[in-house]
Design an enzyme around this catalytic site. Sequence first.
Site, PDB file in Angstrom:
ATOM      1  N   GLU A   1      -1.475  -0.479  -8.994  1.00  0.00           N
ATOM      2  CA  GLU A   1      -2.937  -0.516  -8.949  1.00  0.00           C
ATOM      3  C   GLU A   1      -3.510   0.868  -8.662  1.00  0.00           C
ATOM      4  O   GLU A   1      -3.090   1.530  -7.711  1.00  0.00           O
ATOM      5  CB  GLU A   1      -3.367  -1.516  -7.871  1.00  0.00           C
ATOM      6  CG  GLU A   1      -4.847  -1.757  -7.761  1.00  0.00           C
ATOM      7  CD  GLU A   1      -5.171  -2.857  -6.763  1.00  0.00           C
ATOM      8  OE1 GLU A   1      -6.347  -2.956  -6.364  1.00  0.00           O
ATOM      9  OE2 GLU A   1      -4.254  -3.616  -6.370  1.00  0.00           O
TER      10      GLU A   1
ATOM     11  N   ASP B   1      -0.175  -0.608  -4.625  1.00  0.00           N
ATOM     12  CA  ASP B   1      -1.553  -0.121  -4.719  1.00  0.00           C
ATOM     13  C   ASP B   1      -1.612   1.275  -4.128  1.00  0.00           C
ATOM     14  O   ASP B   1      -1.457   1.458  -2.921  1.00  0.00           O
ATOM     15  CB  ASP B   1      -2.487  -1.064  -3.960  1.00  0.00           C
ATOM     16  CG  ASP B   1      -3.942  -0.660  -4.091  1.00  0.00           C
ATOM     17  OD1 ASP B   1      -4.245   0.314  -4.815  1.00  0.00           O
ATOM     18  OD2 ASP B   1      -4.800  -1.327  -3.465  1.00  0.00           O
TER      19      ASP B   1
ATOM     20  N   LYS C   1     -13.825  -6.850  -8.249  1.00  0.00           N
ATOM     21  CA  LYS C   1     -14.211  -7.015  -6.850  1.00  0.00           C
ATOM     22  C   LYS C   1     -15.732  -7.140  -6.797  1.00  0.00           C
ATOM     23  O   LYS C   1     -16.451  -6.300  -7.349  1.00  0.00           O
ATOM     24  CB  LYS C   1     -13.742  -5.834  -5.996  1.00  0.00           C
ATOM     25  CG  LYS C   1     -12.236  -5.803  -5.761  1.00  0.00           C
ATOM     26  CD  LYS C   1     -11.837  -4.625  -4.907  1.00  0.00           C
ATOM     27  CE  LYS C   1     -10.316  -4.607  -4.664  1.00  0.00           C
ATOM     28  NZ  LYS C   1      -9.881  -3.359  -3.981  1.00  0.00           N
TER      29      LYS C   1
ATOM     30  N   LYS D   1       0.846  -1.196   0.000  1.00  0.00           N
ATOM     31  CA  LYS D   1       0.000   0.000   0.000  1.00  0.00           C
ATOM     32  C   LYS D   1       0.884   1.250   0.000  1.00  0.00           C
ATOM     33  O   LYS D   1       1.775   1.409   0.844  1.00  0.00           O
ATOM     34  CB  LYS D   1      -0.912   0.014   1.229  1.00  0.00           C
ATOM     35  CG  LYS D   1      -1.988  -1.059   1.215  1.00  0.00           C
ATOM     36  CD  LYS D   1      -3.020  -0.813   0.137  1.00  0.00           C
ATOM     37  CE  LYS D   1      -4.176  -1.783   0.223  1.00  0.00           C
ATOM     38  NZ  LYS D   1      -5.192  -1.537  -0.835  1.00  0.00           N
TER      39      LYS D   1
ATOM     40  N   ASP E   1      -8.668  -0.411 -10.742  1.00  0.00           N
ATOM     41  CA  ASP E   1      -9.462  -1.004  -9.660  1.00  0.00           C
ATOM     42  C   ASP E   1     -10.728  -0.185  -9.413  1.00  0.00           C
ATOM     43  O   ASP E   1     -11.794  -0.482  -9.941  1.00  0.00           O
ATOM     44  CB  ASP E   1      -8.620  -1.125  -8.399  1.00  0.00           C
ATOM     45  CG  ASP E   1      -9.391  -1.716  -7.221  1.00  0.00           C
ATOM     46  OD1 ASP E   1     -10.506  -2.227  -7.423  1.00  0.00           O
ATOM     47  OD2 ASP E   1      -8.885  -1.667  -6.083  1.00  0.00           O
TER      48      ASP E   1
END
Length: 363
Positions: free
Chosen positions: A218, A190, A267, A162, A243
Site C-alpha cells: 500500500e 503499508d 477512505k 506498517k 491510498d
Amino acid sequence: MKITNIRIGEISVPLKTPFKTALRTVNSVEDIIVEIHTDTGNVGYGEAPPTGVITGDTKGAIIGALKDHIIKSIIGMDIENFEEIMLKLDKSLVKNTSAKAAIDIALYDLYGQLYNAPLYKMLGGYKKEIITDVTISVNDPEEMAKDSLDAIRRGFDTLKIKVGKDASMDLERMKAIRNAIGYDVKLRIDANQGWKPKEAVKILRKMEDTGLDIEFVEQPVEAHDIEGLKYVTDNISIPVLADESVFSAKDALTILQNRAADYINIKLMKTGGLHNALKICSIAEVYGVECMIGCMLEAKVSVNAAVHLAAAKSIITKIDLDGPVLCSEDPVEGGAIFDEFKITLNDAPGLGIKKVNGIRYLD
C-alpha cells in the site's frame, strides 16, 4: 425531515497500544463528533479525525470549516432534497474533506432513517457481514512478530504490516513476522509513502526473492508522485494499492487511466464522505479494479459508515476497518457489532447509532 440544528463535540478514546506508522505515533483517538438534529426528532451522527499528516485537517481546521462554512450552507434544508444538500456541502468550501465527511455521514444516517432502512441496504445490500484485517504497528522486528502472533490468536487471518521507516530494517521486520506466523496468514504491507520509487522497487524485489508472499503493498511512494507509483507498479510482481494518492473520483480515474496501481483504497476522510466514495466505486467497476476500504484512526461512528459501504458494494473486496478494535473502549451505543475480525450489521434504520457517550460539546 428538516435540519434544525447541528451540534459539534469532541471525544477521546485511548488506544490499547500506541499506533505507529512511518508518518506518526498516536496514543488515543481524538475526534470531532457532529449531531444533525431535525424537526422530526431524528438525529444523525458523523465523525472526523484530525489527521493533518494525511488529509491536512487539524482539529481547529475541522471545527472552523464546520462552524464558519458547512453548517451555514445546509441548515434548514430538508433531507428529502438529498442531492441538493450534497451539492451545497461540496461547494461550501474547497478541500476540508474530513469536516465534509463528518456531515456527509450524519446526512446519510438521516437518509436511512427517513426511509426506515439500514444504509447498507439502500446503497446496494450485497452482504451483512464483513471480515477485516488488523494493523501491526511499525516497531522492532521481534515486537512486530509478537504482535502478529497475538493477532492470530485473536482470530485474524489477514495482517496489515506498517513499514516504510527504514527500508533495510523493513525486510528484517517482514522476515521475522513470516517466520513467526507461517504461511497460512495473509500479509499486506503499508509503507505510508515512506520510500522513493527506486528504493521501493529494490526492497520489494528482495521481499519477492525471499518468498515472503506479500498480498499487496500500500502506497509505497509519496502521494503526489503518480509517475513514481506507476514505476513501482510496473517493476514488481507484488500488486500495488494506491491510498494517499486517491482523495477524489478524479484521482481514482487518473490512477486507473495510467495503470499506476492495481487496487484503489477508499477512505471516507479522504473522499469527503460516502457521496464521493460511491463515485469511486462506480469508476472502479467500469475499470474492473477491486477496491479496499480503510479508515484513519477513528472510533465507531465513521468506521460504522465505512462498514455499511463495504457491505453494500461487491467491488470492495478488501477490508481494513480495524479502528474500533484498536480502541480500549467503545463510546458508541448501537451500530455495527465489531467482534475482533468479524463485523456484523443490524437492520436498524440508517447507521443504527443510538447514542455517543462522552461527548464534550463545543457549542
